[in-house]
Every structure is written in C-alpha cells, then in structure tokens.
Design a protein around this motif. Structure first.
Motif, PDB file in Angstrom:
ATOM      1  N   GLN A 293      10.182 -13.210   2.773  1.00 45.84           N
ATOM      2  CA  GLN A 293       9.457 -12.873   4.004  1.00 45.84           C
ATOM      3  C   GLN A 293       8.295 -13.829   4.222  1.00 45.84           C
ATOM      4  O   GLN A 293       8.061 -14.336   5.332  1.00 45.84           O
ATOM      5  CB  GLN A 293       8.933 -11.428   3.900  1.00 45.84           C
ATOM      6  CG  GLN A 293       8.248 -10.917   5.154  1.00 45.84           C
ATOM      7  CD  GLN A 293       9.211 -10.806   6.352  1.00 45.84           C
ATOM      8  OE1 GLN A 293      10.356 -10.375   6.199  1.00 45.84           O
ATOM      9  NE2 GLN A 293       8.771 -11.236   7.523  1.00 45.84           N
TER      10      GLN A 293
ATOM     11  N   ASN B 238       7.720 -16.535   7.268  1.00 45.60           N
ATOM     12  CA  ASN B 238       6.485 -16.519   8.059  1.00 45.60           C
ATOM     13  C   ASN B 238       5.820 -17.896   8.064  1.00 45.60           C
ATOM     14  O   ASN B 238       5.324 -18.369   9.092  1.00 45.60           O
ATOM     15  CB  ASN B 238       5.500 -15.471   7.544  1.00 45.60           C
ATOM     16  CG  ASN B 238       6.020 -14.051   7.765  1.00 45.60           C
ATOM     17  OD1 ASN B 238       6.865 -13.829   8.649  1.00 45.60           O
ATOM     18  ND2 ASN B 238       5.528 -13.091   6.982  1.00 45.60           N
ATOM     19  N   CYS B 239       5.810 -18.484   6.883  1.00 49.28           N
ATOM     20  CA  CYS B 239       5.166 -19.808   6.763  1.00 49.28           C
ATOM     21  C   CYS B 239       5.920 -20.859   7.567  1.00 49.28           C
ATOM     22  O   CYS B 239       5.312 -21.777   8.152  1.00 49.28           O
ATOM     23  CB  CYS B 239       5.069 -20.234   5.311  1.00 49.28           C
ATOM     24  SG  CYS B 239       3.867 -19.272   4.356  1.00 49.28           S
TER      25      CYS B 239
ATOM     26  N   ARG C 257       7.694 -20.325  10.238  1.00 47.38           N
ATOM     27  CA  ARG C 257       7.523 -20.070  11.667  1.00 47.38           C
ATOM     28  C   ARG C 257       6.142 -20.531  12.163  1.00 47.38           C
ATOM     29  O   ARG C 257       5.925 -20.755  13.338  1.00 47.38           O
ATOM     30  CB  ARG C 257       7.695 -18.578  11.958  1.00 47.38           C
ATOM     31  CG  ARG C 257       9.163 -18.143  11.967  1.00 47.38           C
ATOM     32  CD  ARG C 257       9.315 -16.777  12.626  1.00 47.38           C
ATOM     33  NE  ARG C 257       8.587 -15.729  11.936  1.00 47.38           N
ATOM     34  CZ  ARG C 257       9.109 -14.995  10.960  1.00 47.38           C
ATOM     35  NH1 ARG C 257      10.360 -15.161  10.588  1.00 47.38           N
ATOM     36  NH2 ARG C 257       8.356 -14.077  10.368  1.00 47.38           N
ATOM     37  N   SER C 258       5.214 -20.618  11.205  1.00 47.54           N
ATOM     38  CA  SER C 258       3.851 -21.015  11.586  1.00 47.54           C
ATOM     39  C   SER C 258       3.850 -22.486  12.010  1.00 47.54           C
ATOM     40  O   SER C 258       4.495 -23.327  11.379  1.00 47.54           O
ATOM     41  CB  SER C 258       2.903 -20.811  10.414  1.00 47.54           C
ATOM     42  OG  SER C 258       1.639 -21.329  10.690  1.00 47.54           O
TER      43      SER C 258
END
Length: 1566
Positions: free
Chosen positions: A1145, A1149-1150, A1152-1153
C-alpha cells in the motif's frame, strides 16, 4: 650237495603255477615290509620269471629278510604247503648265517683279541646239547625279530614310548609281531596276553579274477579254519624269548603284571644262552601280596608281604615220561575256587597251547594260592606255592633236584615204569620231601609196571594214599577234591617252609644261576643295606635323620603361606605381625642351614651320583624294596596296637588320635630322601641369595641334574610334598630347567592329570594306561603329587603335537588323615587347583559305590575348573566311573549322565557364588566336557574275590579304549592348541603356586598369553564399537537435520523410531558377525578368549541399548524443537503477510505521488507503517501452576495426611533441590524398631538415595534447558515417572521410607524444575516475539521496499543476504556436527590408537602420567571423581595434541569442502526449475539438502519478501558468492581459540573418547 637259501627260494617260486606266480608278484609289490625296506616296483615284477623274482628279492631285502618276505607272501596267497616246506628247509641255513655273523671276526694282523679267543674257547668246550639249545634259541629269536635285543636289551622306557602303534588294538599278524603284542598286552594287564595265535591273512587282491577267487575259496575254505601250528609259537616259548631279551627291570615289571593277572610265573628259566638255568629271584622281588590266613579270620587282620620273603610250603608237580592228560590243566582246577576257574598255568587245551614248544622245555613255573579268610570258600587255610616243571624229569634232572630240595610235597605223574625210570625214582629215598605218584589206568594192567611200582613202594616206604590213580572212568571233580585234600593235609603241618630267598640259596648250591647275582645288583644292594641297617623305627629315623622335612619343614611352609595370606587372629598391627613372620622365617632358614648331611643322606647321594646308570637303577629299586619292607613291618605292629586299643572301652580318644597320626607318618620311601635333598638344596640356595656363600662354594648344585636324569630314566618325581602340602619351588624349577637343557630345548609337553577320592585306583589306572610305576602297594596310598615323563616317538611328535607326555598322579581327595583337619577342604581345593591349572587333560576318577565321596570330589573339581576359567584355561575333562561292569552301562547310565550334568551345573553355580562370580555359569563354561564322549564306565579291577582274583579283562580293555581316545583327541586338537614347553610349564607352576599361597584366585593366574590375546581382541572390538557409534551419530545428525526441515504433518516419532531400530539392529549384527569371524579363525591362543566371548556379546547388546536411548532422545528432542519452530514460523508468516500488505500500500501511494522521495523520506514513511502495524506478542504459560496440577493428580488417591501435606506445602517456587533436608519423620520407625535396627544408618541410606535421584532429575532438567525448546507438559510427567520408578526399587523399599519422604522429594524436584522451565519458557517467548522478529528483519524489508520504488535489480543483494543469513549459519552448524567424529577418527589413527585402543592401555597411560606428575590432588580426583577427571584429562590431551599440530584446520576444511560441493551441485541441478521463481527455487534447494542443512525458515522470510528474481539468476549469484563464503567461514574458524571451539561443539569429543575406553567388557578384563 646241500642246497643254499637261494636254491630253495628259486625252487619254491618255480613250483608256483602261472596264475599263482602272477598273484605272488601282485601281492609282493604291495605287501607291508619293515621301515628300512621298500616294496619292489611293479615294473620290475610284471614280466619277471621266477629266477628274476629271486634276484629282486635278494637285491631289495638282503640275505636274511628275503626268506621272511617270501613266507609272508606265500601265506597271503594261501599256499600253506610251500610256506611250511620253505620254513623248515631254510631255518637251518638262516641259523648258520646267524651263527656266522655272531662268530668273532679275526683280529687284524699284529693284534690280539683276548675276549674273542676266550669266547671261541668257551664255545668249543660247550656240550653238544647246549649248542643245539643255543641254535634253537637263536632260531626262535630270528623268527620273533628279537635278535638285535640279545645284546641291547629291551627296557621299560622302550615300551612306555608313545608311537603310532600305541593307538592300535591290533592282533599279531606275523611271528615278529608277537613280542610287542605280548608286551603291550601284559603292560595293560590284559588276560589274553598269552594267546599267540596269529590273525588271518589279508584278503585276496582285486587283481585276481572272480573265477580264480571262487576256486580258491572253495579249495582252501576248510584249511583256513584249521589251526596250523607252524604259523605260531607256544606261549611259553614267547615268554622265555621276551624275558631273555629284556633287561632286569623290564623282567621285573613283566612278572609283576603277570602276577596281577594271576598267571604262573617262570621260576627257573631253561639254559638257552647260558650253560645253566636261571632262578628269577630279582624279577619277582617287586611282587607284594596281601592275604588273610584263617588264623587271623576272626580278628579281621591281614598279612602283607613281599612274595620272595614269604615263607610257605611248596608243592611241586612233575612228570616222568610222557603224559596222556594235561598236568597243567589239572593244576588249574586244583587252584581255582568253585565257579571261578582260571588258567594259572598254560595247558594244551588253551589257545596256542597245543603248539609244540621249541625253547621252553625245562621251564619251571610257579604260582600261589592265598586265602581271603573265608572258611567256606578258601581252598587252603594258609598260602602255598605250586611249581610246575615243563618237560620230563629224566631230561631235566637239575631242575628236578632243585624242586626236591625246596618242596614240601612232590607229585610225580607217571604212566610208564621201566628199569631206567625205577632207578631214577628210587634215588628219592634220601630226599626229605614227601612224594606222591599220579598213575594212569594203564599201570594196573601192565605186570612189569606193577612189579617196579611194588619195589618202589617198599624202597620209598609209601602207603596206599601216596598212590593216586587217574582212570578213564575217574570223575575229574573227585580227583581234584582228592588232590586238594592231600595238599591240605600235608601243608597243615608242613615239615618244610621256604621263602624264595631260601630257594636262591639252594639254587646256588646246585650251580643254578640267580638273576640278581650280577655285580651291579649286588653292589647296589650293599649300598642300600648300609643305609637301611640303621632304620628300625621309621618315625624315629625320619625325625632324627631327615630333619629338614619334619616339623621344621612343615613350619617353614606354614609361615610362608601365612606371610602371603595374613589370616590368623592377631592383636598387633598388620605391619608388626608381618614383620614378626618375616623374622620367624629368617630364623627357620637359619636353623635349616645349621644342619649337616646325615650318614644315610651322604650314602644316598653317593648311590645316585657315583654309581653307573645301571647300578643307580638297581640302587633305587633296592631302596624301594627295602624301605617298603621296613615300612610294612612298622605299620603291622602299629596297626595291631591300634586294633587292641580300640577293643578296650577305656581307650583315650586323644591317644587313639595320636596313634592314628603316627600310623599316617610311618611311610618311608626314596621320595623322602629326594625330598630331604631338595630341602638342603633350597636352604643352600637361600644362603646364596643372602650372600652368605658364593656360587663356587655350593655343594648341592649338581643335584637337580641328577634328579632330571632320574626323570628321564622313568622314576616319578615328587611335585608336592605330601606331608607339608608344599612345593619346594626352587628345587622343582631347577630340576625341570635341567631337564629342559638335557632335552636340548625340545620339550613341548602334554600334561595329563588324574584326580579322585582316596583308594579309587588312580595310580593303577595310570600304570595300566601308560606302563608307569606309580606306587600302588606297600601298604600306603599316594601322598602329595608325583609326575612322570613319557617320551613320544619322533615319528609321532608332529601328529600328536608334543615331544613328551607329563603324567601327574595325585593323592586322594578327602583322605581320612586330613578329614579331621579344619582346613581339609582348603587343602583339597589347593591341590585340585594346582594340578588342573597345570594340566591339558584331567581325568576325574570316581568309585561309583560311594555317592557321598563322589559328590565331594566333584565339588572340589568344579571349584578348581572355575578358577581356571577365570584365567582362560579350559582343560579337557574325562570322567571315569569305576566298578561299573554291565555291558549296557553306557546306555543304562544315560539318565545318570544327565543327572551328573545337572549336578555339575548346580555345583558350578554354587562354586561361582563362593568365588564371588557375578555372572550365571554352567559346567560348559568352565571345562571342555561332552556328556556322551567324556564319560567312561570301567568295570572293577578284579575278576572275583582277591587275593587270587585275576585282573578283569573288561577293565584292561576299557582303559585301553580310554587311552586310545585320549590320543585321538590330542591329535584332533593339536592344530588348534599350543602346548607349553618346560620353561612355560615352570612359569605357570610359579604363578599358580604363588596364587594359591595368596588365596587370590581371580587375577593372580593372569598369564601374558591371556593378556596379549585379550588386548588384541579389545582393540579390534574398540574399532568395531566406534564404527557403530560413528554410524549412529551420523544417522542422528542427518535425521535431526531432516526433522528440522519437515512440516508438522510429517513429524511422526514412530516412523523415525522404526527406522532407528532397523539401523541399530544392523549395527549390532555387524559387530556380532565381526566377533564370530574373529573367533572362527584358527589362531593357536584363541581358545583363551572363549570365556570372554559372552562378555563382548553382552557389551554389544548394552552398546545397542545405550545408543537406542540416545537416538530416541535426540529424535524426540528434534521433533519438539521443530514443533516449536513451526509454531513460531507460522506466526511470523502471518505477520509478514500483514507487513507485506502495508508496504504494498505504501509503495503504491509513493508511486502515485508526484513528488520524488529521497532515501530519508522513504525511510520515514517505512518507519511510520511499521510503527502503526499491530503485532500481538506470544502467550506466556504458567509452568508452576501446570506442574502443581500434575503433582496433585499424581498423588490423588493417597490417604488424607498426604492431601493435608500438599495443602500446607505452599507454592512450588518456595522449593529447591538444595534446600531438601532428610528428616526422621520420613522413615517408618515402627518397622525399624521391630527389626531391631538403628535409625541413623537408615537415614543416611535414604539421604544418599534422595541425592542420587535429585542428581538424575537435575541432569534431565539441564538437558531440556540446553535444548532451547519451549516448555512441554511431558517434561513434568517424565520427572514424576523417574521418581516413582526409583522409589519402587528394592533397595529404596528396604530403607523403610514413607509417603512423607515421597511427597517432600517430589515438591523439591518439581520446585527446581518449575523455576528452570519457567525461565526457559520466557527465553523462548522473548526469542520468538513477532515484534522482535520485525525489528530483526526490518533492514531487509526496507532495502527491498527502496529497490522496488527505485526499480533496481536486487537479485545479487538478495543472493548475498541468503548466503549471509541462511546458508552460512547452516554450513557452520554442519561443520560443528561433523567435526567431533573427525576428531575422534583423526585422534585414533595418528599414533593414539594404542593409548585409546582398550581400557587396559588407557588406564596404564593415565596412571603413568599421574605417577610422572606426582600431584597428590590429582590422585584424589582420579579416585573420587573418576569420570569427571578422565574426561577432563582427555580434553587436555586433545588440546595438547592439536595445539602441537595445525589444530582443526584440515578436518574443518575437508568437512566444509564436502558440503559446499554438495550445495554447488544442488544449485546447478535446481536452477532450471519451473516455474522460474526464487520462491520455487529455494523450496527445491531446501528440499534437496533437507538431510544435510537446516536453513532457517524465519531467515528465508526476509529473503522471499517481495523477491521477484528469476531462479537461474538467483542460483548463479549464489554460486558466485560461494567461494568467498567458504573462505570467510574458514577464516572465522581460524580466529577462534581451540578450547572455545571444543567447548561449543554439540557432541563433545572427550565424551566420545571416554565412552571408547570404558564401554566394552569392562567387568571382565583379565
């Protein structure tokens, strides 16, 4: 012209037809000839004509022997006609050749041969009748093959020699066989001795055609069964020939044995090679008879005397002219008791008795009748002598004159009277002898004879009773009765009684030679008379003249034994008592040295040292005869006195006892003089040892050599002094050493011993078996132990395996003289132990009628054999049951043999207990005994009632069978048996006697032979044992590794248990096979190890059981460890999935950043996720509560007091083992008081048991703690089981402990265990905490997260992590597990094998080191804490050994290289795995190495985390890293200290080495 021998032979051969000549030649090529000749080859005979055959006979067999061979072949092809004709025709020619060969040769020119001239002159002066007799005598010797013994006489040693013929129970086939047949039979006391019939000829040869064979059988059938007198010889001719070819001592032995067989003996030998006949006085000197005259019948007394010294009436039977009936047969009937007919004299109706005699004409035989005291059965009330002249008195007037002078009654058999006969008989009117005539029925019919008879009656003043008629109608029984009546009447008040010595005086007056008148015999007799003239009272003479062997010698023997045993009660300290004994011994030796030789001893030494060999033999024989005569006289008076005192009721028992001792001490023989010389020799030797005199000053140094010569001449030598029960060791060993030297070092000896009760016929048995001369008469039994040497013929030594047989005769066990003494059992035990220890074959002689004595003898024998078993000596044992005469004895006694075997087994068990043997034993463990083969049932010695009973033929034959079996048995064992020579016999004698004096039988008999063989076997066994241990250690290591790689579903203990049992069974069987092969070898000394075989077998079973316990324990421990690991691993897997989900997860997230994250930001986010992830800790277990619950359950059904005690006990945490105190309330006091026992001693015993049990439990607790597993409920249950089992054992129950002891002990043990197991559990929980696990692997997780974020290839990094965190620990663990085995192997193969090869060598090494160090504290530790000390010593030895070398570098490198190569092979094999993922690759990799490496699954979790590497690349990276990894591990090993390495090994080398030197046959090391 007179025909030559060659002419006669050729004529005989030409008379053979074509077929007979062919048969003659065929038989000639294979007929048995004398040793020095060879058979004529068939090639020379096949086409030979008679003249060619005659030439070959001369070439091959010479002038004389060719005739004998021809006669032998003719007889074998059944041409009796030619045999008889050739025999008669050649006899004169052969004799002429013999006489020519015996005629003195002409001396060389210029020389004078006075003796030859004298012989020629004497021969010329001899009358023609003498020359004729001489010629006939020489012819007889020629036929009997005795001609070489005319000058070199036969001796007793010739007969005693053991050769191949000793095993034959053969019948004489030729005349040349007869002398040896006769001699062997008479020495064996066989009643068929006088049968001179020859055996049947050999069977027809196969070369003869069937038609010819049938024809021959038909033609010769009846002639074969017809007796042909020309093929044999009259028994009296044989007797005369043998006696004249024997020396004086063999003559004496022959007549002694003939006398035992109740054969008539030759009194006057006819003049054959001497001008006058010879009186056989010396030959009868040794015969002693015992009888009971009617005058002593009521008092039950008896007389015992030498035959030649006994005065008695003599009845002579002679004949004038021929006689139609057998005078000798009539004599036999007169002398034979009813229903016990015996052929005393040879007569014409006996076998071979009808053969015309050749040289026995003129022989006078003598026999005797002795009463047994029974008025109903005795024929005559007093002893009488009966003589019988063979031949006509007219032809033998010298013999007739002699008989007239010595006879009380003369019975003359007459069938014809003429002027010449009348003139001869009428001259008897001047004789003082009563004369009776036995007339035939013809006398009444002949007027001339009646006329001469009437004149004779008037001349000799005869009455009618002096004329006895034997008519054809006369009843034989009535005639015999009449003769007995006449003899009885005349001898009731005889006018003449003579001894044989009186007869000798008469003979000398008549010019008859007396055999003992030779110079050597008379000189020896004179020497003996000088000694014996002083002897009147035997006891006094021994006391005053043989001083050293009396009380002085007995005291020395007692002090020597006491000095060895120290067993008498004493008030002083041991050292002081020992010092007193030594001082006393010195004083006794000093007293011995003060005495000088007495006159008698000086004369005795002169007799055995200065006389010639023949004179010495005469001297010793005269000594025996004279001393026996004196002894008998002394004993007779003492026995009469004893009998008189027994009759009176007022007799003092003490006085009777003293008189009995005096009677026992009244024996005197040559052995007493030899014993005294031995004492002087020992005393002198002790002075030399004390440096009182020098070797050059010794005066008795020559005596052992003389004694050795006497042994070689056949005289028995005393081994044990029968009076002092002592061995003069120095004397005996020096005599035997001299004997060995005289034999040139060739002295391999088979030792044969006889043991048995007193008066059971032991000496007679040996004498009958081997022709020996052990004392059997002279009114006394054997005292002590005697040994006699028999030579084995050179052509039989290899087959029999020895050069000599040493026969040992012993005194009877349980003798009445010793039975009164308190240590009589000890004496008998010592005697039996010594002689059985010395012997290779032991004959146990038992009289069947005395069951009590038999049982006693068996007990003594079993004790002795048991002691021999302890030293590996296992003699063969033969049981002889005497006086069993039934022909079915062997079958009938089958049940008795079984009973005997049971008795022997029981006695062996009882003896083993007395000798403090631990193991169960049977008779087969201690002696070589086969109930079927080694039991001999022998009939009684006498056939009838002595003193006129002959020897039982059954006795003689069974003894011969026993002898033959012993020789066969010895031959069969010769290959597997190593007989001792005399030096080895001496060494064994020394060892045995030293041991007997010390009464320490278990270890003192140890011989170097047993040591060497045992040590060799021990070293072999140590190799086999280590091989088994090594195999099981490797198997356990593999299985532990395998278990630690298995899922929970496959952890079934029963599967591993079954595999382990198969492996253990295989290892045990492998050692058993090695032992079997070792003992199957035919090594000469391997029989010494037979007794230890069972010990090694038991050790193997014990080893298997120990290894089984170890293997099961290790497998169970591994399974429990794996269960705990799997439990922890499952938790870690679950948490890894949670963490992996969180990181996935975070990674998403990283990615997508839009903002690119550096390392710090990535790490911050990663830490946040880890911190927020919730991991539940493992649950803690309350060990104390669980154990309390199990304890209450264990004590649930006990009485209320126990429940109350538990309730008041409090918590287990308050108890520790070191706080346990022994209290009096733990004991059942009432039981102790009732038994009358002391409480404190039982408190101490219970305390010791409690400590031992707590130590055992402590070891179990520590074992579980070290394993680092989690706590399991089974641990508490196992501790309770251990306590319960121990408390049920017999020694604990005998301490009278109660339930309070049990409860308190369990509380303290479980309290200690609860404390330790609780700590162990907490350590396990802490080690396997999920949070801690996360912290451990967090760097790997972050590294993988970062690589995934950045898109880097992390395959190589993952491979390095795998090598560092998974593979390296597994490889190090593998090396540690294997290194101990390599250390032990390496240590034992590099010069340390001998030190650690067996317990004996190891003990020696340790104790030698202790001695060199000289540290007393080390000695204390060695004694008090042996196991701990030795393990520490081995550890230090290992450190010293490897510190001096390269340490463990080489074995470490080799072990590591082995497993690394295996890893490399697996990597190569698994790189192409499908699917091509790292996870699948690692699964296969771990599976392939599951028996070698334990790769941590927890460590693999980190490696597999988000691992997307391909299998081929991952495998290649690992292979690239392997060389560096290998070097890294070796470098780390090298940096470690050696002691640190050894102490951290799971299997300690010192422990395995300790097991190696203490694990086999430990209790039975010789």
């Amino acid at each position: 012209m007179e025909k030559t021998v060659t002419d006669l032979l050729l004529e005989t051969l030409e008379e053979l037809g074509k077929d007979d000549l062919k048969r003659f030649k065929w038989k000639l090529k294979e007929i048995k000839v004398e040793n020095q000749y060879n058979n004529i080859p068939w090639g020379k005979l096949e086409t030979a004509r008679p003249v060619d055959v005659a030439k070959e006979l001369l070439n091959y067999y010479g002038e004389h022997y060719r005739v004998e061979v021809t006669i032998q072949v003719l007889r074998s092809i059944h041409r009796r006609d030619l045999t008889d004709r050739l025999t008669k025709a050649t006899q004169a020619d052969v004799l002429n050749l013999e006489l020519e060969s015996m005629t003195p040769q002409n001396p060389e020119p210029g020389e004078t041969d006075g003796s030859n001239l004298e012989q020629e002159s004497n021969m010329q002066r001899m009358p023609a009748s003498f020359k004729k007799r001489r010629r006939t005598f020489q012819g007889t010797l020629f036929k009997l093959k005795l001609k070489k013994y005319r000058s070199r006489k036969l001796t007793l040693r010739d007969l005693q020699k053991i050769g191949p013929e000793s095993l034959k129970d053969w019948t004489a086939q030729t005349l040349g066989d007869l002398p040896w047949y006769f001699l062997r039979k008479v020495m064996a006391l066989n009643g068929t001795t006088r049968n001179t019939s020859l055996g049947q000829g050999e069977l027809e040869d196969e070369a003869v055609s069937e038609d010819e064979e049938e024809l021959d059988i038909e033609d010769d059938f009846f002639s074969l069964n017809d007796t042909c007198t020309s093929d044999s010889l009259h028994p009296l001719d044989l007797l005369c020939a043998v006696l004249l070819c024997s020396d004086s001592f063999l003559q004496q032995e022959i007549l002694s044995r003939m006398s035992m067989c109740q054969f008539a003996l030759p009194l006057l030998l006819p003049a054959l090679d001497t001008p006058r006949c010879t009186l056989m006085l010396w030959a009868m000197r040794d015969i002693v008879r015992k009888w009971r005259p009617h005058s002593l019948a009521e008092s039950r007394g008896f007389r015992e005397e030498s035959l030649v010294l006994t005065s008695m009436p003599t009845i002579s039977f002679v004949r004038l002219g021929s006689c139609s009936f057998s005078k000798s047969q009539l004599l036999n009937e007169v002398l034979s008791p009813s229903q016990q007919y015996h052929d005393f004299f040879i007569h014409r109706d006996m076998e071979s008795g009808n053969i015309p005699w050749e040289i026995a004409d003129g022989l006078v035989e003598i026999s005797w009748y002795f009463p047994n005291g029974s008025k109903n059965s005795d024929l005559f009330p007093e002893p009488i002598a009966v003589t019988n002249l063979h031949g006509d008195i007219e032809s033998h007037q010298l013999q007739f004159s002699f008989l007239m002078k010595v006879s009380t009654l003369m019975i003359i058999f007459v069938e014809r009277l003429s002027e010449r006969e009348y003139a001869l008989l009428s001259s008897l009117k001047e004789a003082g002898t009563k004369v009776y005539f036995m007339l035939s029925s013809e006398a009444e019919k002949s007027k001339d004879m009646l006329g001469f008879l009437k004149k004779l009656v008037l001349d000799l003043k005869l009455s009618k009773s002096h004329l006895l008629f034997k008519q054809s109608t006369t009843n034989q029984a009535q005639l015999v009765k009449k003769l007995r009546s006449t003899i009885g009447r005349i001898t009731k008040f005889p006018h003449r009684r003579v001894t044989m010595e009186d007869m000798a005086e008469t003979a000398r007056e008549l010019g008859i030679q007396v055999d003992e008148d030779c110079e050597e015999c008379q000189r020896a007799s004179k020497c003996v008379k000088e000694i014996t003239a002083e002897i009147k009272d035997v006891a006094k003479y021994k006391r005053e003249m043989l001083r050293l062997q009396g009380d002085l010698g007995k005291t020395v023997a007692k002090v020597e034994k006491e000095l060895c045993r120290i067993r008498k009660p004493r008030t002083a300290h041991l050292e002081k008592y020992e010092s007193e004994l030594k001082e006393k011994l010195v004083a006794l030796h000093k007293e011995k040295n003060q005495w000088d030789l007495t006159d008698g001893l000086v004369q005795f030494i002169s007799g055995i040292a200065c006389l010639s060999q023949v004179e010495r033999c005469y001297f010793l024989k005269w000594m025996k005869l004279s001393l026996d005569h004196i002894t008998r006289g002394n004993l007779a008076s003492l026995q009469a006195e004893y009998k008189e005192k027994c009759k009176t009721s007022e007799s003092d028992p003490q006085e009777l006892s003293e008189l009995g001792k005096i009677i026992s001490a009244r024996s005197l023989g040559s052995e007493h003089f030899m014993r005294e010389l031995g004492q002087f020799y020992d005393a002198e030797h002790s002075r030399v040892k004390q440096s009182k005199i020098t070797e050059s000053q010794r005066q008795f140094i020559h005596l052992p050599g003389i004694a050795a010569d006497l042994m070689l001449e056949g005289f028995p030598m005393e081994l044990i002094d029968g009076d002092a029960s002592n061995i003069p060791l120095q004397w005996v060993t020096d005599v035997l050493t001299q004997l060995h030297a005289k034999l040139g070092g060739r002295s391999r000896t088979l030792v044969l011993t006889v043991l048995g009760g007193q008066s059971t016929g032991k000496s007679t048995l040996l004498n009958t078996m081997f022709g020996l001369q052990f004392a059997v008469s002279s009114g006394r039994c054997t005292r002590g132990v005697f040994m006699s040497l028999i030579k084995v013929a050179e052509n039989f030594q290899q087959e029999l395996g020895c050069d000599f047989i040493l026969v040992i005769d012993t005194e009877g066990l349980k003798s009445p003289e010793l039975a009164r003494l308190e240590d009589s059992y000890q004496h008998d035990n010592e005697l039996a132990t010594l002689v059985i220890g010395l012997s290779d074959i032991t004959i146990v002689n038992m009289a069947m009628e005395n069951a009590t004595e038999m049982k006693y003898v068996l007990q003594i024998v079993v004790h002795a054999f048991l002691r021999m078993e302890e030293i590996g000596h296992k003699p063969n044992c033969q049981f002889v049951h005497q006086n069993v005469s039934d022909v079915s004895a062997h079958d009938q006694n089958m049940r008795d043999r079984k009973h005997l075997l049971e008795q022997l087994d029981e006695m062996t068990k009882a003896a083993a207990k007395m000798e403090t043997q631990i193991k169960e034993m049977a008779i087969s463990d201690i002696m070589d005994y086969d109930p079927e083969k080694h039991n001999w049932y022998i009939p009684g010695l006498w056939h009838g009632v002595p003193p006129i009973a002959p020897v039982n033929i059954g006795y003689s034959e069974r003894v011969c069978e026993l002898k033959n079996y012993l020789f066969d048995f010895t031959k069969s064992c010769s290959a597997n048996r190593s007989l001792k020579d005399i030096p080895q016999f001496i060494e064994r004698l020394r060892s045995l006697w030293n041991t007997i004096k010390h009464e320490h039988f278990s270890f003192s008999f140890k011989s170097r032979f047993v040591d060497e063989v045992y040590n060799q076997l021990s070293m072999n066994y140590a190799e086999w044992e280590w091989g088994f241990r090594k195999e099981m250690h490797l198997w356990v290591s593999e299985k532990e590794t395998f278990i630690l790689n298995q899922p929970a579903a496959d952890l079934n203990f029963s599967v591993f248990k079954n595999i382990a049992l198969e492996k253990l069974q295989y290892g045990e069987q492998k050692i058993m096979d090695c032992l079997q092969q070792y003992f199957a070898r035919k090594a000469s000394d391997l029989h010494l190890m037979e007794k230890y075989k069972e010990d090694f077998i038991r050790s193997t079973k014990t080893l298997k059981n120990d290894l089984k316990t170890h293997v099961f324990s290790k497998c169970e421990e591994a399974i429990l460890t794996q269960i705990g690991r799997l439990k922890s691993h499952d938790i870690h897997i679950n948490y890894m999935k949670i963490i992996e989900g969180e990181i996935d997860q975070l990674l998403a997230n990283c990615r997508r950043s839009t903002q690119e994250l550096d390392d710090k930001k990535l790490e911050s986010k990663f830490e946040t996720v880890c911190h927020e992830t919730s991991l539940c800790p493992l649950q803690n277990c309350q060990v104390e509560g669980d154990m309390e619950a199990q304890l209450r359950k264990d004590l649930m059904n006990r009485r209320s007091a126990i429940t109350e005690m538990l309730q008041g006990a409090g918590s287990l945490k308050d108890y520790r083992m070191n706080s346990f105190k022994m209290k009096s309330k733990y004991l059942e006091k009432w039981l102790i008081q009732r038994a009358g026992l002391h409480k404190d001693s039982y408190l101490q015993k219970a305390k010791a048991i409690a400590k031992s049990l707590m130590d055992q439990c402590q070891d179990y607790i520590q074992e579980k703690v070290i394993s680092k597993t989690d706590y399991d409920k089974t641990y508490c249950r196992e501790l309770l089981r251990m306590i319960n089992e121990r408390l049920q054992e017999a020694d604990v129950r005998k301490c009278y402990t109660n339930a309070f002891f049990e409860v308190d002990l369990k509380l303290h043990v479980l309290g200690e265990a609860a404390h330790e197991f609780q700590k162990m559990h907490e350590v396990f929980i802490q080690e396997h905490n999920p949070q801690k696990h996360l912290e451990k692997f967090k760097p790997q997780y972050f590294s993988r997260f970062k690589d995934l974020y950045l898109g880097k290839d992390s395959c190589q990094k993952r491979a390095r992590d795998f090598c560092e965190h998974c593979l390296k620990p597994a490889l190090v663990d593998y090396v540690k597990k294997r290194i101990t085995i390599e250390i032990v192997d390496d240590f034992l193969s590099r010069g340390q094998a001998i030190k650690y090869g067996c317990n004996i060598f190891f003990q020696f090494t340790v104790e030698k080191k202790l001695l060199e160090d000289g540290n007393f504290n080390n000695y204390l530790n060695y004694i008090n804490s042996y196991e701990e000390f030795v393990q520490s010593w081995i550890h230090r030895h290992l450190l010293d050994y490897y510190n001096k070398t390269d340490g463990l570098v080489v074995p470490e490198r080799e072990i590591l290289a082995t497993i690394v190569n295996k890893v490399r092979g697996v990597l190569e094999h698994t790189k192409d795995i499908k699917p091509n993922s790292a996870s699948a690759f690692l699964d296969d990799f771990c599976k392939a190495l599951e028996q070698d490496l334990v790769i941590s699954k927890d460590s693999l979790v980190g490696i597999l985390f988000k691992n997307t590497a391909m299998a081929q690349q991952f495998s290649a990276d690992i292979q690239t890293l392997l060389p560096d990894l290998e070097q890294q591990i070796l470098s780390e090993f090298k940096e470690l200290e050696l002691e640190s390495k050894l102490s951290n090994l799971p299997l300690k080398p010192q422990d395995e080495m300790f097991k190696q030197v203490s694990g086999f046959a430990e209790a039975s090391i010789p």
